[in-house]
Motif scaffolding. Structure first.
Motif, PDB file in Angstrom:
ATOM      1  N   VAL A  94      79.644  84.441 144.732  1.00 38.94           N
ATOM      2  CA  VAL A  94      78.589  84.297 143.724  1.00 38.94           C
ATOM      3  C   VAL A  94      77.651  85.501 143.711  1.00 38.94           C
ATOM      4  O   VAL A  94      77.335  86.049 142.666  1.00 38.94           O
ATOM      5  CB  VAL A  94      77.783  83.005 143.954  1.00 38.94           C
ATOM      6  CG1 VAL A  94      76.659  82.899 142.946  1.00 38.94           C
ATOM      7  CG2 VAL A  94      78.702  81.805 143.856  1.00 38.94           C
ATOM      8  N   MET A 134      78.236  87.160 134.319  1.00 38.21           N
ATOM      9  CA  MET A 134      78.222  85.705 134.313  1.00 38.21           C
ATOM     10  C   MET A 134      77.012  85.214 133.520  1.00 38.21           C
ATOM     11  O   MET A 134      75.921  85.739 133.660  1.00 38.21           O
ATOM     12  CB  MET A 134      78.128  85.216 135.756  1.00 38.21           C
ATOM     13  CG  MET A 134      78.286  83.739 135.910  1.00 38.21           C
ATOM     14  SD  MET A 134      78.222  83.353 137.678  1.00 38.21           S
ATOM     15  CE  MET A 134      77.973  81.589 137.593  1.00 38.21           C
ATOM     16  N   ALA A 135      77.255  84.214 132.695  1.00 39.34           N
ATOM     17  CA  ALA A 135      76.195  83.769 131.803  1.00 39.34           C
ATOM     18  C   ALA A 135      75.011  83.183 132.569  1.00 39.34           C
ATOM     19  O   ALA A 135      75.181  82.601 133.633  1.00 39.34           O
ATOM     20  CB  ALA A 135      76.759  82.718 130.855  1.00 39.34           C
ATOM     21  N   HIS A 136      73.852  83.380 132.011  1.00 38.33           N
ATOM     22  CA  HIS A 136      72.660  82.831 132.647  1.00 38.33           C
ATOM     23  C   HIS A 136      71.692  82.376 131.574  1.00 38.33           C
ATOM     24  O   HIS A 136      70.619  82.953 131.390  1.00 38.33           O
ATOM     25  CB  HIS A 136      72.019  83.903 133.527  1.00 38.33           C
ATOM     26  CG  HIS A 136      70.810  83.409 134.243  1.00 38.33           C
ATOM     27  ND1 HIS A 136      69.609  84.047 134.169  1.00 38.33           N
ATOM     28  CD2 HIS A 136      70.614  82.329 135.015  1.00 38.33           C
ATOM     29  CE1 HIS A 136      68.715  83.379 134.887  1.00 38.33           C
ATOM     30  NE2 HIS A 136      69.307  82.339 135.408  1.00 38.33           N
ATOM     31  N   ASP A 195      68.983  80.254 129.318  1.00 32.24           N
ATOM     32  CA  ASP A 195      67.793  79.420 129.488  1.00 32.24           C
ATOM     33  C   ASP A 195      67.548  78.553 128.260  1.00 32.24           C
ATOM     34  O   ASP A 195      66.846  77.562 128.348  1.00 32.24           O
ATOM     35  CB  ASP A 195      66.569  80.306 129.724  1.00 32.24           C
ATOM     36  CG  ASP A 195      66.614  80.973 131.089  1.00 32.24           C
ATOM     37  OD1 ASP A 195      66.646  80.255 132.092  1.00 32.24           O
ATOM     38  OD2 ASP A 195      66.633  82.216 131.144  1.00 32.24           O
ATOM     39  N   TRP A 255      69.295  76.583 124.849  1.00 29.10           N
ATOM     40  CA  TRP A 255      70.588  75.976 124.525  1.00 29.10           C
ATOM     41  C   TRP A 255      70.655  75.678 123.037  1.00 29.10           C
ATOM     42  O   TRP A 255      69.809  74.961 122.502  1.00 29.10           O
ATOM     43  CB  TRP A 255      70.775  74.711 125.362  1.00 29.10           C
ATOM     44  CG  TRP A 255      70.553  75.018 126.812  1.00 29.10           C
ATOM     45  CD1 TRP A 255      69.365  74.973 127.497  1.00 29.10           C
ATOM     46  CD2 TRP A 255      71.521  75.493 127.749  1.00 29.10           C
ATOM     47  NE1 TRP A 255      69.546  75.378 128.795  1.00 29.10           N
ATOM     48  CE2 TRP A 255      70.860  75.693 128.981  1.00 29.10           C
ATOM     49  CE3 TRP A 255      72.887  75.765 127.673  1.00 29.10           C
ATOM     50  CZ2 TRP A 255      71.509  76.160 130.116  1.00 29.10           C
ATOM     51  CZ3 TRP A 255      73.533  76.219 128.802  1.00 29.10           C
ATOM     52  CH2 TRP A 255      72.855  76.414 130.005  1.00 29.10           C
ATOM     53  N   ILE A 278      79.659  75.480 135.223  1.00 29.44           N
ATOM     54  CA  ILE A 278      78.233  75.673 135.519  1.00 29.44           C
ATOM     55  C   ILE A 278      77.406  75.676 134.234  1.00 29.44           C
ATOM     56  O   ILE A 278      76.364  75.019 134.145  1.00 29.44           O
ATOM     57  CB  ILE A 278      78.024  76.994 136.302  1.00 29.44           C
ATOM     58  CG1 ILE A 278      78.550  76.840 137.724  1.00 29.44           C
ATOM     59  CG2 ILE A 278      76.559  77.383 136.341  1.00 29.44           C
ATOM     60  CD1 ILE A 278      78.485  78.103 138.542  1.00 29.44           C
ATOM     61  N   VAL A 279      77.888  76.403 133.235  1.00 32.82           N
ATOM     62  CA  VAL A 279      77.132  76.484 131.981  1.00 32.82           C
ATOM     63  C   VAL A 279      77.124  75.127 131.280  1.00 32.82           C
ATOM     64  O   VAL A 279      76.084  74.664 130.794  1.00 32.82           O
ATOM     65  CB  VAL A 279      77.719  77.581 131.062  1.00 32.82           C
ATOM     66  CG1 VAL A 279      77.072  77.541 129.692  1.00 32.82           C
ATOM     67  CG2 VAL A 279      77.514  78.950 131.682  1.00 32.82           C
ATOM     68  N   GLN A 330      74.730  72.767 132.960  1.00 33.84           N
ATOM     69  CA  GLN A 330      73.330  73.071 132.662  1.00 33.84           C
ATOM     70  C   GLN A 330      72.940  72.614 131.262  1.00 33.84           C
ATOM     71  O   GLN A 330      71.839  72.114 131.051  1.00 33.84           O
ATOM     72  CB  GLN A 330      73.089  74.570 132.789  1.00 33.84           C
ATOM     73  CG  GLN A 330      73.136  75.065 134.217  1.00 33.84           C
ATOM     74  CD  GLN A 330      72.889  76.561 134.254  1.00 33.84           C
ATOM     75  OE1 GLN A 330      71.776  77.015 134.118  1.00 33.84           O
ATOM     76  NE2 GLN A 330      73.945  77.319 134.413  1.00 33.84           N
ATOM     77  N   HIS A 384      71.716  76.331 137.985  1.00 27.25           N
ATOM     78  CA  HIS A 384      71.108  77.399 137.188  1.00 27.25           C
ATOM     79  C   HIS A 384      71.044  78.696 137.993  1.00 27.25           C
ATOM     80  O   HIS A 384      71.255  79.785 137.460  1.00 27.25           O
ATOM     81  CB  HIS A 384      69.715  76.970 136.759  1.00 27.25           C
ATOM     82  CG  HIS A 384      69.078  77.902 135.780  1.00 27.25           C
ATOM     83  ND1 HIS A 384      69.580  78.099 134.510  1.00 27.25           N
ATOM     84  CD2 HIS A 384      68.003  78.713 135.883  1.00 27.25           C
ATOM     85  CE1 HIS A 384      68.838  78.984 133.880  1.00 27.25           C
ATOM     86  NE2 HIS A 384      67.868  79.368 134.690  1.00 27.25           N
ATOM     87  N   PHE A 399      73.030  79.850 140.028  1.00 36.21           N
ATOM     88  CA  PHE A 399      74.308  80.542 140.223  1.00 36.21           C
ATOM     89  C   PHE A 399      74.458  81.721 139.263  1.00 36.21           C
ATOM     90  O   PHE A 399      75.222  82.641 139.525  1.00 36.21           O
ATOM     91  CB  PHE A 399      75.491  79.581 140.037  1.00 36.21           C
ATOM     92  CG  PHE A 399      75.817  78.808 141.277  1.00 36.21           C
ATOM     93  CD1 PHE A 399      76.353  79.442 142.380  1.00 36.21           C
ATOM     94  CD2 PHE A 399      75.565  77.454 141.358  1.00 36.21           C
ATOM     95  CE1 PHE A 399      76.647  78.736 143.537  1.00 36.21           C
ATOM     96  CE2 PHE A 399      75.851  76.734 142.508  1.00 36.21           C
ATOM     97  CZ  PHE A 399      76.391  77.377 143.595  1.00 36.21           C
ATOM     98  N   GLY A 400      73.767  81.664 138.144  1.00 32.30           N
ATOM     99  CA  GLY A 400      73.836  82.764 137.186  1.00 32.30           C
ATOM    100  C   GLY A 400      73.084  83.975 137.716  1.00 32.30           C
ATOM    101  O   GLY A 400      72.395  83.890 138.737  1.00 32.30           O
ATOM    102  N   PRO A 401      73.216  85.096 137.013  1.00 33.74           N
ATOM    103  CA  PRO A 401      72.491  86.293 137.448  1.00 33.74           C
ATOM    104  C   PRO A 401      70.984  86.052 137.444  1.00 33.74           C
ATOM    105  O   PRO A 401      70.479  85.239 136.677  1.00 33.74           O
ATOM    106  CB  PRO A 401      72.856  87.329 136.380  1.00 33.74           C
ATOM    107  CG  PRO A 401      74.083  86.815 135.745  1.00 33.74           C
ATOM    108  CD  PRO A 401      74.021  85.329 135.821  1.00 33.74           C
ATOM    109  N   HIS A 421      67.142  85.447 139.542  1.00 33.78           N
ATOM    110  CA  HIS A 421      66.530  84.621 140.590  1.00 33.78           C
ATOM    111  C   HIS A 421      66.543  85.305 141.951  1.00 33.78           C
ATOM    112  O   HIS A 421      66.344  84.653 142.969  1.00 33.78           O
ATOM    113  CB  HIS A 421      67.182  83.241 140.688  1.00 33.78           C
ATOM    114  CG  HIS A 421      67.071  82.464 139.429  1.00 33.78           C
ATOM    115  ND1 HIS A 421      65.866  81.987 138.963  1.00 33.78           N
ATOM    116  CD2 HIS A 421      67.997  82.106 138.511  1.00 33.78           C
ATOM    117  CE1 HIS A 421      66.064  81.359 137.821  1.00 33.78           C
ATOM    118  NE2 HIS A 421      67.337  81.430 137.515  1.00 33.78           N
ATOM    119  N   GLY A 453      63.468  78.834 131.459  1.00 32.22           N
ATOM    120  CA  GLY A 453      63.814  77.422 131.290  1.00 32.22           C
ATOM    121  C   GLY A 453      62.784  76.528 131.955  1.00 32.22           C
ATOM    122  O   GLY A 453      62.321  75.534 131.370  1.00 32.22           O
TER     123      GLY A 453
END
Lengths: 202, 363
Positions: A25, A32-34, A36, A38, B59-60, B63, B100, B102-104, B106, B269
């Motif tokens: 990870v 990789m999508a992130h 906030d 939707w 994961i997405v 969320q 959340h 796990f994404g890029p 943070h 978020g």
């Protein structure tokens, strides 16, 4: 003794798991999508003489995002946007998306097609902000000569996914030998899921 | 027994939340349209996706559903429904935070790079993730206060949009990276032992006033699992736990700064959830929900940070076992010190340059 050995084994497994997780990870591709925010998407293809002349989209935002939009732009709290309120919302929320071509990618053949914004209409649907807008290509896109593929995608904060209902409509008639297909993108749309392709038999 | 059963309960609870959220899944399909639009025939391709793609999709997707569920439960709380809605909402927010993170973003990469470049014990990794979670919550609350009082609810705004915060965060990261590089260089040149570079201070006595003569007695309680064989070469024994046990003030400050820099930009978020709570007069539930989400984020960062710590410890231990002279261990430590420091520096600098919108070479 047995307990101790079992505990040691579990400890080793936990360590391996954590190291593996960290590698997988932490050092995974940053692509990789992130998201906030939707958003669910609906499309409407407008046809005229074997060509797509306009693409309509409807974005439905999540409750939290919508709530802030209502708080800020539905100033009279009547549950609808007046012309002035809609204009303010369009300028503040929607126009900045122009920099990213409204996250809409239209591919005809192998080439991304420039699209022009035609209209933007924000509205309220329950607790959700809905923005309907239309894009048109410079020239009508002949879908019978080359496959036409459409996607909405952002690498950053917005997640776009097809609505669970009524996600695809058409206006006008299109060649019945052609079919719509939801598939993973290829070529310029590589890495994007849920692309909407209009494919015709050779 | 009691421990096992509480762990089992927790696991079942978490799995239950995941299942609950996915139970409502309905796959997209061709639907009847209204208002005179034609109903097209739609084919859905069955894609052959790799494990990684399926994992990121999961994961997405999770969320997306969790976000909707948190909203549903906040509405239930507002309607005055039973406490069950509140606690279920907390659980969902917590798991939402886990996934959340796990994404890029943070600060995961920063934390991992930091712990690759620094010896530390697991407690340090846990502490840092707790600090990040706390800073995340505080930052979210501050930004909501700013939004409410000063900026009046700007949509999607985050602390990152307040001038200077993001830049400051990047500069702190870069500065710590440079400091780590400085220490790694000193260690490489022999001014300090490579493992002492991990302490965050020199034992020479020149730089710091405290008495820390290098005979530290090893009487402090490091775990028995740490290999600690003295090799005869200068301080070449595996020193990971010992080094980490000797938490100096300087290294605490350093890791505290890393935690601050990584956590000070809260996730938008979480900010939106807090704004929603304020707008709907649910300040305390909102605070707790954002807190639960931040704890989830902290847990993921914790797992990854601890993974990095273990990776460093394991590598050191393996190398120590393969060469009695300990020279390889020293070399490995130098490599990891420089590697971790370089990555932390680059993350800070590249992010800062990107923030300033300065074209990168080749652009």
């Amino acid at each position: 003794m047995v307990f101790s050995r079992t505990r040691d084994k579990l400890c080793v497994r936990a360590q391996i798991f954590l190291i593996g997780l960290a590698i997988a990870v932490g050092f995974a591709p940053a692509a990789m999508a992130h998201p906030d925010y939707w958003v669910t998407v609906k499309y409407q293809f407008s046809f005229s003489e074997n060509a797509v002349t306009e693409l309509g989209l409807e974005w439905k935002f999540d409750v939290f995002y919508s709530s802030q939009a209502f708080n800020r732009y539905d100033l009279d709290r009547d549950g609808a946007f007046s012309n002035e309120e809609a204009d303010a919302l369009r300028v503040a929320i929607f126009e900045p998306f122009a920099e990213d071509d409204y996250f809409v990618k239209v591919v005809s053949g192998e080439a991304l097609q420039p699209m022009t914004l035609r209209s933007v209409v924000p509205s309220k649907e329950g607790d959700h902000l809905v923005i309907a807008f239309a894009l048109s290509p410079e020239n009508p896109l002949n879908y019978r000569e080359m496959p036409l593929v459409v996607a909405t995608h952002d690498e950053g904060a917005y997640d776009f996914t097809l609505s669970e209902t009524d996600f695809l409509k058409v206006q006008g008639t299109y060649d019945p030998s052609c079919r719509f297909r939801i598939e993973d993108g290829t070529g310029p749309l590589n890495g994007i899921s849920q692309t909407v392709a209009l494919l015709c038999a050779e | 027994m009691a421990k096992c059963s509480s762990k089992t309960m927790l696991t079942l609870f978490l799995v239950g939340i995941v299942v609950l959220i996915f139970a409502q899944a309905t796959w997209v399909g061709a639907q009847n349209s209204d208002q005179g639009a034609v109903v097209p025939l739609i084919e859905i391709a069955e894609e052959d996706r790799g494990l990684w793609q399926r994992w990121t999709d999961f994961i997405v997707d999770f969320q997306r559903r969790a976000n909707a569920e948190v909203a549903t439960h906040m509405n239930a709380i507002q309607r005055g429904d039973d406490l069950g809605a509140f606690f279920l909402g907390l659980g969902i927010a917590f798991v939402y935070g886990i996934f959340h993170a796990f994404g890029p973003g943070h600060g995961k990469f920063i934390v991992m790079s930091y712990f690759i470049g620094r010896d530390a014990n697991i407690g340090r990794g846990v502490l840092m993730s707790v600090q990040i979670a706390v800073v995340h919550v505080i930052a979210a609350v501050i930004i909501v206060w700013l939004a409410d009082v000063i900026l009046r609810g700007s949509t999607g705004m985050s602390l990152a949009d307040v001038p200077g915060v993001r830049a400051g965060s990047f500069l702190i990261i870069a500065a710590i990276g440079v400091y780590m590089l400085y220490q790694a260089t000193r260690a490489a040149l022999g001014y300090i032992d490579p493992s002492e570079a991990l302490h965050g201070h020199s034992h020479s006595g020149a730089g710091h006033g405290h008495a820390h003569s290098h005979a530290h007695s090893h009487s402090h309680g490091h775990s028995g699992s740490t290999s600690h064989q003295t090799t005869g070469s200068t301080h070449a024994h595996s020193h990971a736990t010992q080094a980490a046990d000797g938490l100096s003030h300087a290294s605490k400050t350093e890791s505290g700064l890393i935690a601050f820099a990584a956590g000070v930009v809260p996730c938008p978020g979480a900010v939106l959830i807090m704004l929603y709570a304020v707008a709907n007069n649910m300040i305390y539930p909102g605070f707790l929900l954002v807190g639960a989400m931040s704890v989830g984020i902290g847990l993921t960062i914790c797992a990854l940070g601890v993974g990095a710590i273990l990776a460093r410890q394991t590598a050191t231990r393996l190398m120590n076992g393969s060469d009695g002279s300990g020279r390889r261990v020293v070399l490995l430590r130098h490599l990891m010190n420089f590697g971790g420091a370089t990555i932390v520096t680059l993350i800070g600098l590249v992010s800062f340059i990107a923030f300033l919108d300065i074209p990168m070479p080749g652009q």
